[in-house]
Design a protein around this motif. Structure first.
Motif, short mmCIF file in Angstrom:
data_model
loop_
_atom_site.label_atom_id
_atom_site.label_comp_id
_atom_site.label_asym_id
_atom_site.label_seq_id
_atom_site.Cartn_x
_atom_site.Cartn_y
_atom_site.Cartn_z
N GLY A 133 -0.77 -52.79 0.74
CA GLY A 133 -1.61 -53.02 -0.44
C GLY A 133 -0.82 -53.03 -1.73
N THR A 134 0.13 -52.13 -1.85
CA THR A 134 0.98 -52.07 -3.04
C THR A 134 1.82 -53.33 -3.16
OG1 THR A 134 1.09 -49.67 -2.78
CG2 THR A 134 2.73 -50.69 -4.22
N TRP A 135 2.36 -53.77 -2.04
CA TRP A 135 3.20 -54.97 -2.06
C TRP A 135 2.38 -56.21 -2.39
CZ3 TRP A 135 8.09 -55.07 -2.82
CH2 TRP A 135 8.78 -56.26 -2.69
N GLU A 136 1.17 -56.31 -1.85
CA GLU A 136 0.30 -57.44 -2.18
C GLU A 136 -0.04 -57.45 -3.66
OE1 GLU A 136 -2.95 -56.92 0.51
OE2 GLU A 136 -1.72 -57.43 2.26
N GLU A 137 -0.26 -56.28 -4.23
CA GLU A 137 -0.54 -56.20 -5.67
C GLU A 137 0.68 -56.65 -6.48
OE1 GLU A 137 -1.81 -52.90 -9.06
OE2 GLU A 137 -1.79 -52.33 -6.95
N GLN A 145 2.55 -44.32 11.14
CA GLN A 145 1.90 -43.39 10.23
C GLN A 145 1.40 -44.08 8.97
OE1 GLN A 145 4.84 -40.38 9.61
NE2 GLN A 145 4.63 -39.55 11.66
N SER A 146 2.07 -45.17 8.56
CA SER A 146 1.64 -45.95 7.41
C SER A 146 2.20 -47.36 7.53
CB SER A 146 2.13 -45.30 6.11
OG SER A 146 3.52 -45.51 5.94
N SER A 147 1.83 -48.21 6.59
CA SER A 147 2.29 -49.60 6.62
C SER A 147 3.55 -49.80 5.79
CB SER A 147 1.17 -50.51 6.10
OG SER A 147 0.89 -50.21 4.74
N ALA A 148 4.23 -48.72 5.42
CA ALA A 148 5.43 -48.82 4.60
C ALA A 148 6.50 -49.63 5.34
CB ALA A 148 5.96 -47.43 4.28
N LEU A 149 7.28 -50.39 4.55
CA LEU A 149 8.30 -51.25 5.16
C LEU A 149 9.40 -51.53 4.15
CD1 LEU A 149 9.33 -53.30 7.35
CD2 LEU A 149 7.86 -54.99 6.24
N GLY A 150 10.60 -51.67 4.62
CA GLY A 150 11.70 -52.17 3.82
C GLY A 150 12.40 -51.15 2.96
N TYR A 151 13.23 -51.68 2.07
CA TYR A 151 14.03 -50.83 1.19
C TYR A 151 13.15 -49.90 0.35
CZ TYR A 151 18.11 -53.82 2.02
OH TYR A 151 19.14 -54.50 2.59
N ILE A 196 16.69 -56.97 -0.84
CA ILE A 196 17.03 -56.01 -1.88
C ILE A 196 16.65 -56.52 -3.26
CG2 ILE A 196 19.43 -56.78 -2.23
CD1 ILE A 196 18.31 -53.11 -2.09
N GLU A 197 16.75 -57.83 -3.49
CA GLU A 197 16.41 -58.40 -4.80
C GLU A 197 14.94 -58.21 -5.12
OE1 GLU A 197 17.83 -60.16 -2.32
OE2 GLU A 197 19.88 -60.40 -3.03
N ASP A 198 14.09 -58.33 -4.12
CA ASP A 198 12.64 -58.16 -4.33
C ASP A 198 12.25 -56.69 -4.35
OD1 ASP A 198 12.31 -60.92 -4.37
OD2 ASP A 198 11.99 -61.01 -2.22
N ALA A 199 12.84 -55.90 -3.47
CA ALA A 199 12.45 -54.49 -3.34
C ALA A 199 12.83 -53.66 -4.56
CB ALA A 199 13.09 -53.87 -2.10
N THR A 200 13.91 -54.03 -5.26
CA THR A 200 14.28 -53.26 -6.44
C THR A 200 13.35 -53.56 -7.59
OG1 THR A 200 15.89 -54.93 -7.11
CG2 THR A 200 16.71 -53.05 -5.84
N GLY A 203 6.45 -65.21 -2.30
CA GLY A 203 7.50 -65.23 -1.29
C GLY A 203 8.34 -63.96 -1.26
N ALA A 204 8.00 -62.99 -2.10
CA ALA A 204 8.78 -61.75 -2.15
C ALA A 204 8.69 -60.99 -0.83
CB ALA A 204 8.29 -60.87 -3.29
N SER A 205 9.79 -60.37 -0.46
CA SER A 205 9.85 -59.63 0.80
C SER A 205 10.36 -58.21 0.54
CB SER A 205 10.79 -60.33 1.78
OG SER A 205 11.05 -59.52 2.90
N ARG A 206 9.73 -57.25 1.18
CA ARG A 206 10.17 -55.86 1.06
C ARG A 206 11.52 -55.64 1.72
NH1 ARG A 206 4.67 -53.16 3.14
NH2 ARG A 206 4.58 -55.10 4.29
N GLU A 207 11.95 -56.61 2.53
CA GLU A 207 13.22 -56.49 3.24
C GLU A 207 14.37 -57.17 2.51
OE1 GLU A 207 12.87 -57.19 7.50
OE2 GLU A 207 10.70 -57.02 7.28
#
Length: 124
Positions: A101-105, A89-95, A120-124, A114-118
């Motif tokens: 697009g939001t993550w790339e921004e 339904q969307s490209s949402a991923l991770g915590y 916790i340190e990056d996603a918060t 090197g940040a990853s949505r998966e």
């Protein structure tokens, strides 16, 4: 024989470094239980609180609502004719359930390619 033991020890050490939390903590209804089970979460939450001023309970509530603390959580698939998967339904991923697009921004603005949505340190 000692080389075999040394190789086995090296493999054991390296494999212990690669642990990740893909599943949710056992008791999602208790914030203290979550952070006692996964101390790295609390460190990440406190770092985010110091950096952005967002209180730890707010961060935890957002992650709970978005992903239930599952690191590789994704939205469900859409189906054609009820059985043929045609994509998510969307490209949402991770915590954080951030879109591509939001993550790339975020990566561009912070310079953290090197940040990853998966993580916790990056996603918060």
């Amino acid at each position: 024989m000692s080389r075999i033991l040394l190789a086995m020890a090296a493999i054991a050490v390296l494999s212990s470094c690669g642990t990740r939390y893909n599943s949710a903590p056992r008791n999602l209804d208790n914030a203290c239980s979550i952070v006692s089970e996964r101390p790295s979460y609390l460190r990440a939450f406190k770092n985010t609180q110091r950096k952005y001023g967002v209180p730890v309970p707010v961060i935890m509530a957002m992650i709970y609502q978005e992903s239930k603390f599952i690191s590789d959580n994704r939205p469900p698939h859409r189906y054609a004719l009820g059985v043929i998967p045609i994509g998510r339904q969307s490209s949402a991923l991770g915590y954080s359930q951030a879109l591509d697009g939001t993550w790339e921004e975020y990566q561009r603005l912070t310079g953290n390619r090197g940040a990853s949505r998966e993580r916790i340190e990056d996603a918060t």
